[in-house]
Motif scaffolding. Structure first.
Motif, PDB file in Angstrom:
ATOM      1  N   VAL A  65       0.834  -1.200   0.000  1.00  0.00           N
ATOM      2  CA  VAL A  65       0.000   0.000   0.000  1.00  0.00           C
ATOM      3  C   VAL A  65       0.873   1.256   0.000  1.00  0.00           C
ATOM      4  O   VAL A  65       1.943   1.286   0.611  1.00  0.00           O
ATOM      5  N   CYS A  66       0.409   2.265  -0.707  1.00  0.00           N
ATOM      6  CA  CYS A  66       1.061   3.572  -0.714  1.00  0.00           C
ATOM      7  C   CYS A  66       0.103   4.599  -0.134  1.00  0.00           C
ATOM      8  O   CYS A  66      -1.027   4.754  -0.619  1.00  0.00           O
ATOM      9  N   PHE A  67       0.540   5.300   0.906  1.00  0.00           N
ATOM     10  CA  PHE A  67      -0.231   6.390   1.505  1.00  0.00           C
ATOM     11  C   PHE A  67       0.314   7.715   0.981  1.00  0.00           C
ATOM     12  O   PHE A  67       1.528   7.943   0.998  1.00  0.00           O
ATOM     13  N   MET A  68      -0.593   8.584   0.547  1.00  0.00           N
ATOM     14  CA  MET A  68      -0.179   9.863  -0.015  1.00  0.00           C
ATOM     15  C   MET A  68      -0.787  11.020   0.758  1.00  0.00           C
ATOM     16  O   MET A  68      -1.988  11.007   1.069  1.00  0.00           O
ATOM     17  N   PHE A  69       0.046  12.016   1.079  1.00  0.00           N
ATOM     18  CA  PHE A  69      -0.366  13.191   1.837  1.00  0.00           C
ATOM     19  C   PHE A  69      -0.021  14.433   1.022  1.00  0.00           C
ATOM     20  O   PHE A  69       1.155  14.720   0.778  1.00  0.00           O
ATOM     21  N   SER A  70      -1.033  15.193   0.623  1.00  0.00           N
ATOM     22  CA  SER A  70      -0.833  16.337  -0.267  1.00  0.00           C
ATOM     23  C   SER A  70      -0.362  17.575   0.485  1.00  0.00           C
ATOM     24  O   SER A  70      -0.320  17.612   1.716  1.00  0.00           O
ATOM     25  N   GLY A  71      -0.051  18.627  -0.286  1.00  0.00           N
ATOM     26  CA  GLY A  71       0.248  19.923   0.291  1.00  0.00           C
ATOM     27  C   GLY A  71      -1.044  20.711   0.487  1.00  0.00           C
ATOM     28  O   GLY A  71      -2.141  20.199   0.231  1.00  0.00           O
ATOM     29  N   THR A  72      -0.927  21.953   0.904  1.00  0.00           N
ATOM     30  CA  THR A  72      -2.132  22.773   1.113  1.00  0.00           C
ATOM     31  C   THR A  72      -2.792  23.130  -0.214  1.00  0.00           C
ATOM     32  O   THR A  72      -3.999  23.011  -0.374  1.00  0.00           O
ATOM     33  N   GLY A  73      -2.005  23.570  -1.174  1.00  0.00           N
ATOM     34  CA  GLY A  73      -2.564  23.930  -2.473  1.00  0.00           C
ATOM     35  C   GLY A  73      -2.165  22.977  -3.573  1.00  0.00           C
ATOM     36  O   GLY A  73      -2.656  23.063  -4.694  1.00  0.00           O
ATOM     37  N   TYR A  74      -1.236  22.072  -3.253  1.00  0.00           N
ATOM     38  CA  TYR A  74      -0.754  21.116  -4.258  1.00  0.00           C
ATOM     39  C   TYR A  74      -1.509  19.808  -4.052  1.00  0.00           C
ATOM     40  O   TYR A  74      -1.159  18.983  -3.220  1.00  0.00           O
ATOM     41  N   THR A  75      -2.582  19.642  -4.832  1.00  0.00           N
ATOM     42  CA  THR A  75      -3.513  18.535  -4.639  1.00  0.00           C
ATOM     43  C   THR A  75      -3.153  17.342  -5.529  1.00  0.00           C
ATOM     44  O   THR A  75      -2.196  17.388  -6.302  1.00  0.00           O
ATOM     45  N   TYR A  76      -3.938  16.275  -5.419  1.00  0.00           N
ATOM     46  CA  TYR A  76      -3.595  15.010  -6.080  1.00  0.00           C
ATOM     47  C   TYR A  76      -3.760  15.028  -7.592  1.00  0.00           C
ATOM     48  O   TYR A  76      -3.328  14.096  -8.267  1.00  0.00           O
ATOM     49  N   ASP A  77      -4.367  16.082  -8.134  1.00  0.00           N
ATOM     50  CA  ASP A  77      -4.478  16.193  -9.582  1.00  0.00           C
ATOM     51  C   ASP A  77      -3.318  16.984 -10.189  1.00  0.00           C
ATOM     52  O   ASP A  77      -3.224  17.121 -11.402  1.00  0.00           O
ATOM     53  N   ARG A  78      -2.404  17.496  -9.351  1.00  0.00           N
ATOM     54  CA  ARG A  78      -1.233  18.208  -9.841  1.00  0.00           C
ATOM     55  C   ARG A  78      -0.177  17.203 -10.307  1.00  0.00           C
ATOM     56  O   ARG A  78      -0.142  16.059  -9.833  1.00  0.00           O
ATOM     57  N   PRO A  79       0.715  17.600 -11.229  1.00  0.00           N
ATOM     58  CA  PRO A  79       1.593  16.636 -11.909  1.00  0.00           C
ATOM     59  C   PRO A  79       2.370  15.668 -11.022  1.00  0.00           C
ATOM     60  O   PRO A  79       2.323  14.455 -11.234  1.00  0.00           O
ATOM     61  N   LEU A  80       3.092  16.177 -10.027  1.00  0.00           N
ATOM     62  CA  LEU A  80       3.928  15.285  -9.213  1.00  0.00           C
ATOM     63  C   LEU A  80       3.114  14.207  -8.508  1.00  0.00           C
ATOM     64  O   LEU A  80       3.501  13.035  -8.482  1.00  0.00           O
ATOM     65  N   LEU A  81       1.991  14.596  -7.926  1.00  0.00           N
ATOM     66  CA  LEU A  81       1.192  13.630  -7.170  1.00  0.00           C
ATOM     67  C   LEU A  81       0.348  12.756  -8.095  1.00  0.00           C
ATOM     68  O   LEU A  81       0.138  11.566  -7.810  1.00  0.00           O
ATOM     69  N   TYR A  82      -0.132  13.324  -9.201  1.00  0.00           N
ATOM     70  CA  TYR A  82      -0.895  12.512 -10.153  1.00  0.00           C
ATOM     71  C   TYR A  82      -0.017  11.396 -10.714  1.00  0.00           C
ATOM     72  O   TYR A  82      -0.406  10.219 -10.713  1.00  0.00           O
ATOM     73  N   TYR A  83       1.187  11.752 -11.169  1.00  0.00           N
ATOM     74  CA  TYR A  83       2.045  10.737 -11.771  1.00  0.00           C
ATOM     75  C   TYR A  83       2.697   9.827 -10.734  1.00  0.00           C
ATOM     76  O   TYR A  83       3.011   8.670 -11.026  1.00  0.00           O
ATOM     77  N   SER A  84       2.870  10.316  -9.518  1.00  0.00           N
ATOM     78  CA  SER A  84       3.322   9.429  -8.446  1.00  0.00           C
ATOM     79  C   SER A  84       2.270   8.359  -8.171  1.00  0.00           C
ATOM     80  O   SER A  84       2.598   7.186  -7.944  1.00  0.00           O
TER      81      SER A  84
END
Length: 213
Positions: A25-44
Motif C-alpha cells: 500500500v502507498c499512503f499519499m499526503f498532499s500539500g495545502t494547495g498542491y492537490t492530487y491532480d497536480r503533476p507530481l502527485l498525479y504521476y506518483s
C-alpha cells in the motif's frame, strides 16, 4: 486495466482509494494547495499503481488560522488526520509493505512521526519539497533514509541542511520552485517531472523488501 478511484470516508476524513488487489500500500499526503491532480502527485499515483500498490490519498483540509500555530503543532495536526486513515486502512487488510509519499505540508507527518517509529511492516518514505526551514525538520531527518526531492529556488530549501543528509537519496533540482517546476519554462518543468519519476521508480525497485526464503 486502469484502476479506478473510489471516494470514501472514515471518521469524517475523506480519502481516495485505488484498489490494486495488492498486499502493498502507498499512503499519499498532499500539500495545502498542491492537490492530487497536480503533476507530481498525479504521476506518483500512477507510478505506484504501475508498481502494483494499492494507493490511498488522504484528503484532509484545514482552516487558514490553524497554520498560525508553531511548526510542531502544525505537524501534529496533520498527523492526527493522516494517521486516522493510515491506521484504519492497515486494519482492513494484511499489508506486507507500505510507502509513504508526502508533498510539502504532507511531508510533516512522515518526517516527524512515521520515520521516527518502528514500523510493523516494511516501510519506505518519499518526501517532495519538505519544509526544511522548520527548525525541527532538519534534526528529524539526520541519520534517516528517504527519497527527498527539492528545488534550489524553493523558499524552504536550505543548502546547509541538505549537506547534512548524506544518508538520503537526494534529488536537488537547480532553479526549481516549490512545485518542482522552472518558472516560465514549461518543457523543462515536464522533463523535471519525468526525470524525478524515473529516479523514484529506480529507488523503489532498488530498496524493495527482500523476498522471504
Amino acid at each position: 486495466m486502469k484502476v479506478k478511484q473510489r471516494k470514501a470516508q472514515y471518521n469524517n476524513i475523506p480519502y481516495n482509494f485505488f484498489d490494486n488487489t495488492s498486499n502493498k500500500v502507498c499512503f499519499m499526503f498532499s500539500g495545502t494547495g498542491y492537490t492530487y491532480d497536480r503533476p507530481l502527485l498525479y504521476y506518483s499515483t500512477q507510478l505506484m499503481l504501475e508498481l502494483g500498490y494499492d494507493v490511498v490519498q488522504v484528503c484532509y483540509a484545514f482552516e487558514q488560522q490553524q497554520f498560525e500555530q508553531d511548526p510542531k503543532a502544525i505537524s501534529d495536526m496533520v498527523y492526527q488526520k493522516a494517521n486516522t486513515i493510515v491506521e484504519y486502512i492497515l486494519r482492513t487488510k494484511p499489508y506486507q509493505e507500505a510507502v509513504y509519499i508526502g508533498k510539502s505540508l504532507g511531508t510533516l507527518p512522515i518526517i516527524d512521526f512515521y520515520m521516527q517509529q518502528c514500523p510493523a511492516i516494511f516501510s519506505r518514505y518519499v518526501i517532495l519539497t519538505p519544509l526544511l526551514l522548520f527548525e525541527h525538520i532538519g534534526q528529524n531527518l539526520i541519520d534517516k533514509n528517504t527519497f527527498l526531492a527539492i528545488g534550489t529556488a524553493d523558499p524552504h530549501y536550505s543548502k546547509e541542511i541538505v549537506e547534512q543528509l548524506s544518508s538520503h537519496h537526494l534529488s536537488i533540482i537547480e532553479s526549481a520552485d516549490h512545485s518542482l517546476e522552472i518558472t516560465n519554462n514549461t518543457i523543462e518543468s515536464i522533463i523535471i517531472c519525468q526525470t524525478l519519476l524515473a529516479e523514484l521508480k529506480k529507488y523503489l525497485k532498488k530498496t524493495s523488501a527482500l523476498p522471504k526464503l
